[in-house]
Design a protein around this motif. Structure first.
Motif, PDB file in Angstrom:
ATOM      1  N   MET A 140       0.685  -1.467  -0.086  1.00 40.72           N
ATOM      2  CA  MET A 140      -0.197   0.190  -0.017  1.00 40.72           C
ATOM      3  C   MET A 140       0.910   1.036   0.081  1.00 40.72           C
ATOM      4  SD  MET A 140      -3.166  -1.267   2.472  1.00 40.72           S
ATOM      5  CE  MET A 140      -4.067   0.136   2.182  1.00 40.72           C
ATOM      6  N   ALA A 141       2.085   1.107   0.524  1.00 40.77           N
ATOM      7  CA  ALA A 141       2.827   2.149   0.668  1.00 40.77           C
ATOM      8  C   ALA A 141       3.799   2.684  -0.514  1.00 40.77           C
ATOM      9  CB  ALA A 141       4.189   2.169   1.643  1.00 40.77           C
ATOM     10  N   LEU A 142       3.903   1.493  -1.340  1.00 34.36           N
ATOM     11  CA  LEU A 142       4.486   1.699  -2.603  1.00 34.36           C
ATOM     12  C   LEU A 142       3.256   2.181  -3.589  1.00 34.36           C
ATOM     13  CD1 LEU A 142       6.522  -1.736  -2.790  1.00 34.36           C
ATOM     14  CD2 LEU A 142       7.324   0.643  -2.602  1.00 34.36           C
ATOM     15  N   ALA A 143       2.120   1.448  -3.416  1.00 33.21           N
ATOM     16  CA  ALA A 143       1.104   2.146  -4.433  1.00 33.21           C
ATOM     17  C   ALA A 143       0.900   3.537  -4.005  1.00 33.21           C
ATOM     18  CB  ALA A 143      -0.194   1.388  -4.255  1.00 33.21           C
ATOM     19  N   GLY A 144       0.970   3.961  -2.583  1.00 32.31           N
ATOM     20  CA  GLY A 144       0.623   5.228  -2.487  1.00 32.31           C
ATOM     21  C   GLY A 144       1.686   6.300  -2.752  1.00 32.31           C
ATOM     22  N   GLY A 146       3.043   5.903  -5.849  1.00 31.72           N
ATOM     23  CA  GLY A 146       3.013   5.806  -7.242  1.00 31.72           C
ATOM     24  C   GLY A 146       3.592   4.743  -7.843  1.00 31.72           C
ATOM     25  N   ARG A 147       4.182   3.845  -7.197  1.00 35.59           N
ATOM     26  CA  ARG A 147       4.891   2.692  -7.571  1.00 35.59           C
ATOM     27  C   ARG A 147       4.027   1.357  -7.519  1.00 35.59           C
ATOM     28  NH1 ARG A 147       9.512   4.063  -3.487  1.00 35.59           N
ATOM     29  NH2 ARG A 147      10.325   1.482  -4.086  1.00 35.59           N
ATOM     30  N   VAL A 148       2.933   1.560  -8.359  1.00 31.19           N
ATOM     31  CA  VAL A 148       1.916   0.492  -8.163  1.00 31.19           C
ATOM     32  C   VAL A 148       2.400  -0.919  -8.618  1.00 31.19           C
ATOM     33  CG1 VAL A 148      -0.416  -0.200  -9.183  1.00 31.19           C
ATOM     34  CG2 VAL A 148       0.178   2.097  -8.741  1.00 31.19           C
ATOM     35  N   GLN A 149       3.215  -1.010  -9.556  1.00 30.39           N
ATOM     36  CA  GLN A 149       3.672  -2.441  -9.846  1.00 30.39           C
ATOM     37  C   GLN A 149       4.351  -2.920  -8.769  1.00 30.39           C
ATOM     38  OE1 GLN A 149       5.726  -2.213 -13.648  1.00 30.39           O
ATOM     39  NE2 GLN A 149       3.968  -2.901 -14.737  1.00 30.39           N
ATOM     40  N   GLU A 150       5.163  -2.248  -8.116  1.00 26.46           N
ATOM     41  CA  GLU A 150       5.938  -2.907  -6.859  1.00 26.46           C
ATOM     42  C   GLU A 150       4.930  -3.095  -5.963  1.00 26.46           C
ATOM     43  OE1 GLU A 150       9.719  -1.025  -5.602  1.00 26.46           O
ATOM     44  OE2 GLU A 150       9.242   0.629  -7.151  1.00 26.46           O
ATOM     45  N   GLY A 151       4.058  -2.170  -5.764  1.00 25.85           N
ATOM     46  CA  GLY A 151       2.997  -2.558  -4.673  1.00 25.85           C
ATOM     47  C   GLY A 151       2.187  -3.937  -5.158  1.00 25.85           C
ATOM     48  N   GLY A 152       1.920  -4.084  -6.267  1.00 26.90           N
ATOM     49  CA  GLY A 152       1.207  -5.190  -6.765  1.00 26.90           C
ATOM     50  C   GLY A 152       1.984  -6.512  -6.333  1.00 26.90           C
ATOM     51  N   ARG A 153       3.299  -6.357  -6.541  1.00 31.90           N
ATOM     52  CA  ARG A 153       4.102  -7.687  -6.365  1.00 31.90           C
ATOM     53  C   ARG A 153       4.059  -7.876  -4.865  1.00 31.90           C
ATOM     54  NH1 ARG A 153       7.426  -5.500 -10.143  1.00 31.90           N
ATOM     55  NH2 ARG A 153       8.845  -4.513  -8.738  1.00 31.90           N
ATOM     56  N   SER A 154       4.225  -6.874  -3.997  1.00 32.49           N
ATOM     57  CA  SER A 154       4.260  -7.100  -2.621  1.00 32.49           C
ATOM     58  C   SER A 154       2.824  -7.745  -2.092  1.00 32.49           C
ATOM     59  CB  SER A 154       4.250  -5.915  -2.053  1.00 32.49           C
ATOM     60  OG  SER A 154       4.215  -6.017  -0.257  1.00 32.49           O
ATOM     61  N   ALA A 155       1.873  -7.522  -2.782  1.00 34.45           N
ATOM     62  CA  ALA A 155       0.460  -7.815  -2.219  1.00 34.45           C
ATOM     63  C   ALA A 155       0.372  -9.520  -2.632  1.00 34.45           C
ATOM     64  CB  ALA A 155      -0.674  -7.195  -3.049  1.00 34.45           C
ATOM     65  N   ARG A 156       0.912  -9.761  -3.911  1.00 35.71           N
ATOM     66  CA  ARG A 156       0.914 -11.075  -4.398  1.00 35.71           C
ATOM     67  C   ARG A 156       1.710 -11.930  -3.544  1.00 35.71           C
ATOM     68  NH1 ARG A 156       1.065  -8.529  -9.359  1.00 35.71           N
ATOM     69  NH2 ARG A 156       3.232  -8.927  -9.482  1.00 35.71           N
ATOM     70  N   LEU A 157       2.910 -11.484  -2.808  1.00 42.71           N
ATOM     71  CA  LEU A 157       3.858 -12.216  -2.075  1.00 42.71           C
ATOM     72  C   LEU A 157       3.012 -12.603  -1.015  1.00 42.71           C
ATOM     73  CD1 LEU A 157       7.119 -10.364  -2.319  1.00 42.71           C
ATOM     74  CD2 LEU A 157       6.759 -12.571  -2.916  1.00 42.71           C
ATOM     75  N   SER A 158       2.070 -11.614  -0.396  1.00 38.70           N
ATOM     76  CA  SER A 158       1.400 -11.969   0.957  1.00 38.70           C
ATOM     77  C   SER A 158       0.484 -13.186   0.790  1.00 38.70           C
ATOM     78  CB  SER A 158       0.642 -10.539   1.352  1.00 38.70           C
ATOM     79  OG  SER A 158      -0.452 -10.437   0.629  1.00 38.70           O
ATOM     80  N   THR A 159       0.121 -13.460  -0.420  1.00 38.67           N
ATOM     81  CA  THR A 159      -0.861 -14.608  -0.625  1.00 38.67           C
ATOM     82  C   THR A 159      -0.274 -15.909  -0.698  1.00 38.67           C
ATOM     83  OG1 THR A 159      -0.720 -14.365  -3.026  1.00 38.67           O
ATOM     84  CG2 THR A 159      -2.606 -13.133  -1.653  1.00 38.67           C
ATOM     85  N   LEU A 160       1.176 -16.035  -0.559  1.00 38.17           N
ATOM     86  CA  LEU A 160       2.112 -17.250  -0.700  1.00 38.17           C
ATOM     87  C   LEU A 160       2.208 -17.735   0.691  1.00 38.17           C
ATOM     88  CD1 LEU A 160       4.663 -16.214  -3.079  1.00 38.17           C
ATOM     89  CD2 LEU A 160       2.550 -17.380  -3.831  1.00 38.17           C
ATOM     90  N   ASP A 161       2.158 -19.187   1.053  1.00 35.78           N
ATOM     91  CA  ASP A 161       2.355 -19.686   1.908  1.00 35.78           C
ATOM     92  C   ASP A 161       3.848 -20.207   1.943  1.00 35.78           C
ATOM     93  OD1 ASP A 161      -0.295 -21.572   3.201  1.00 35.78           O
ATOM     94  OD2 ASP A 161       0.474 -19.836   3.950  1.00 35.78           O
ATOM     95  N   THR A 162       4.773 -19.999   3.235  1.00 29.35           N
ATOM     96  CA  THR A 162       5.987 -20.250   3.190  1.00 29.35           C
ATOM     97  C   THR A 162       6.047 -21.514   3.836  1.00 29.35           C
ATOM     98  OG1 THR A 162       6.149 -18.792   5.355  1.00 29.35           O
ATOM     99  CG2 THR A 162       6.987 -17.831   3.312  1.00 29.35           C
TER     100      THR A 162
END
Length: 162
Positions: A140-144, A146-162
């Motif tokens: 959300m900070a990256l998207a805020g 203006g770095r939307v693509q990086e923010g989207g990658r961060s959000a996708r990472l949060s859906t992965l189980d480690t």
């Protein structure tokens, strides 16, 4: 895990979902139920997470006094437990407050500091919640900023189980 703790976890997740859906009044009530369930179960970590999440909800609604009081309550709970893990959660809470008031640069910087410890690969449920929250704040900070693509990658990472 006992039944009140299980209920607390489910209620906390429901409260977080309601918060994200901007259903703040219902979310507030659900967080109160989660806090009560965690207190009944004697699970201080769950209690403090729900108190902190409710504080963020109050901050988002502009009730800065109540948000501040809940943040102080969070600190007092952690202080009473002498749990060093509490420090990282307080730092995450700080990053979330920065995010909620639009201080994107501070939210990003603090999230990046927290990221290495958030992605340690532990399997405890609270570690997953913590990791997901750090990644969400970073995204959300990256998207805020203006770095939307990086923010989207961060959000996708949060859906992965480690």
């Amino acid at each position: 895990m006992n039944e009140p703790e299980r209920a607390g976890r489910m209620l906390d997740r429901a409260g977080r979902s309601l918060y994200l859906l901007s259903e703040h009044q219902v979310g507030r009530e659900v967080f109160q139920q989660a806090i009560a369930a965690f207190q009944q179960a004697g699970v201080r970590q769950g209690e403090v997470l729900s108190v902190a999440a409710q504080g963020l909800l109050e901050l988002a609604d502009g009730d800065y006094q109540k948000s501040f009081l809940l943040a102080v309550r969070t600190l007092l709970i952690w202080n009473s437990t002498k749990n060093e893990e509490g420090l990282r959660l307080v730092r995450l809470l700080q990053a979330m407050h920065y995010r909620n008031i639009g201080e994107w640069q501070q939210a990003e910087a603090l999230s990046r500091q927290l990221l290495p410890e958030a992605c340690t690969g532990r399997i405890d449920e609270w570690d997953r919640v913590y990791r997901d929250d750090v990644l969400m704040v970073l995204g959300m900070a990256l998207a805020g900023r203006g770095r939307v693509q990086e923010g989207g990658r961060s959000a996708r990472l949060s859906t992965l189980d480690t």
